[in-house]
Each structure stands twice: as structure tokens, then as C-alpha cells.
Design a protein around this motif. Structure first.
Motif, mmCIF file in Angstrom:
data_model
loop_
_atom_site.group_PDB
_atom_site.id
_atom_site.type_symbol
_atom_site.label_atom_id
_atom_site.label_comp_id
_atom_site.label_asym_id
_atom_site.label_seq_id
_atom_site.Cartn_x
_atom_site.Cartn_y
_atom_site.Cartn_z
ATOM 1 N N MET A 1 0.835 -1.177 0.000
ATOM 2 C CA MET A 1 0.000 0.000 0.000
ATOM 3 C C MET A 1 0.876 1.235 0.000
ATOM 4 O O MET A 1 2.063 1.156 0.307
ATOM 5 N N GLU A 2 0.305 2.359 -0.377
ATOM 6 C CA GLU A 2 1.039 3.625 -0.414
ATOM 7 C C GLU A 2 0.319 4.670 0.429
ATOM 8 O O GLU A 2 -0.905 4.717 0.467
ATOM 9 N N HIS A 3 1.126 5.473 1.082
ATOM 10 C CA HIS A 3 0.658 6.524 1.989
ATOM 11 C C HIS A 3 1.200 7.842 1.446
ATOM 12 O O HIS A 3 2.411 8.011 1.332
ATOM 13 N N HIS A 4 0.301 8.742 1.044
ATOM 14 C CA HIS A 4 0.687 10.026 0.466
ATOM 15 C C HIS A 4 0.211 11.146 1.380
ATOM 16 O O HIS A 4 -0.956 11.164 1.777
ATOM 17 N N VAL A 5 1.121 12.059 1.704
ATOM 18 C CA VAL A 5 0.789 13.177 2.592
ATOM 19 C C VAL A 5 1.266 14.466 1.936
ATOM 20 O O VAL A 5 2.397 14.547 1.458
ATOM 21 N N TYR A 6 0.393 15.467 1.919
ATOM 22 C CA TYR A 6 0.712 16.774 1.349
ATOM 23 C C TYR A 6 0.659 17.806 2.471
ATOM 24 O O TYR A 6 -0.273 17.815 3.271
ATOM 25 N N LYS B 1 -2.099 23.243 6.627
ATOM 26 C CA LYS B 1 -3.015 22.197 6.160
ATOM 27 C C LYS B 1 -2.205 20.945 5.866
ATOM 28 O O LYS B 1 -1.049 21.026 5.429
ATOM 29 N N VAL B 2 -2.824 19.790 6.111
ATOM 30 C CA VAL B 2 -2.242 18.492 5.753
ATOM 31 C C VAL B 2 -3.349 17.683 5.083
ATOM 32 O O VAL B 2 -4.491 17.681 5.540
ATOM 33 N N LEU B 3 -2.996 17.002 4.012
ATOM 34 C CA LEU B 3 -3.941 16.142 3.298
ATOM 35 C C LEU B 3 -3.299 14.772 3.129
ATOM 36 O O LEU B 3 -2.176 14.679 2.653
ATOM 37 N N VAL B 4 -4.016 13.735 3.544
ATOM 38 C CA VAL B 4 -3.515 12.359 3.447
ATOM 39 C C VAL B 4 -4.372 11.588 2.449
ATOM 40 O O VAL B 4 -5.614 11.661 2.507
ATOM 41 N N MET B 5 -3.706 10.847 1.564
ATOM 42 C CA MET B 5 -4.395 9.960 0.616
ATOM 43 C C MET B 5 -3.684 8.621 0.642
ATOM 44 O O MET B 5 -2.506 8.542 0.278
ATOM 45 N N ASP B 6 -4.369 7.595 1.103
ATOM 46 C CA ASP B 6 -3.801 6.246 1.155
ATOM 47 C C ASP B 6 -4.378 5.401 0.028
ATOM 48 O O ASP B 6 -5.562 5.470 -0.273
#
Length: 99
Positions: free
Chosen positions: A1-6, A92-97
Motif C-alpha cells: 500500500m502507499e501513503h501520500h501526505v501533502y 493544512k495536511v492532506l492524506v491519501m492512502d
């Protein structure tokens, strides 16, 4: 799986010294054993398109072999150190897994 954080940093943190400290914090996350790979960086210098969002200051992309590894990472003390050290730095933080 991949964990993406902006991450969108607060304006007062957008200076060379603070960015260096933040970048070291991002790099240190990759020392956590469960992290299988990935990278961090700033928005790539690709052409502007209507579907491209370049408004973030930093992005973090992590790979995990399993969802369990991701969940261990989320509860890892070193992850908590990063969040506690920098939670007041970002607007701000945005997470997309993905998995």
C-alpha cells in the motif's frame, strides 16, 4: 500500500532554516523499519495544467508491504515525534492512502 501526505506550511515557516529542519524530519521518517520505500519532495517543475495542484509545499510518499506495516508506522513513536514537532508548522495536511 502507499501513503501520500501533502503539507502546506504556515507562511512564517517558509524560510530556508525551517525548511531544512522540516526536510530532516521527513527524511527521518524513512528510518522506521516498517517503511518499505518512498520519497519526499516539493512540487515537480512540470507544466501547469488545469488538473494539477501545485499549491502544496511538501509531499511525502511512502510504501508499505502490508496494511499492518502502515498501521504500525502510524502508531510508531518516531512518527509521533514528527507530528508533535511539526503540527504547529503546517497550515493544512492532506492524506491519501492507496492500497
Amino acid at each position: 500500500m502507499e501513503h501520500h501526505v501533502y503539507f502546506w506550511l504556515k507562511e512564517e515557516r517558509k524560510n530556508e532554516v525551517d525548511q531544512g529542519v522540516f526536510e530532516k524530519g521527513l527524511a527521518d521518517l524513512f528510518k522506521i523499519e516498517e517503511v518499505a520505500g518512498g520519497m519526499w519532495g516539493k512540487s515537480a517543475d512540470t507544466p501547469q495544467r488545469p488538473v494539477t495542484d501545485k499549491s502544496f509545499d511538501y509531499a511525502l510518499s511512502m510504501q508499505f508491504k502490508t496494511l499492518d506495516d502502515h498501521n504500525i508506522y502510524q502508531d510508531h513513536a518516531d512518527h509521533d515525534v514528527f507530528v508533535d514537532a511539526f503540527k504547529d508548522w503546517w497550515e493544512k495536511v492532506l492524506v491519501m492512502d492507496v492500497g
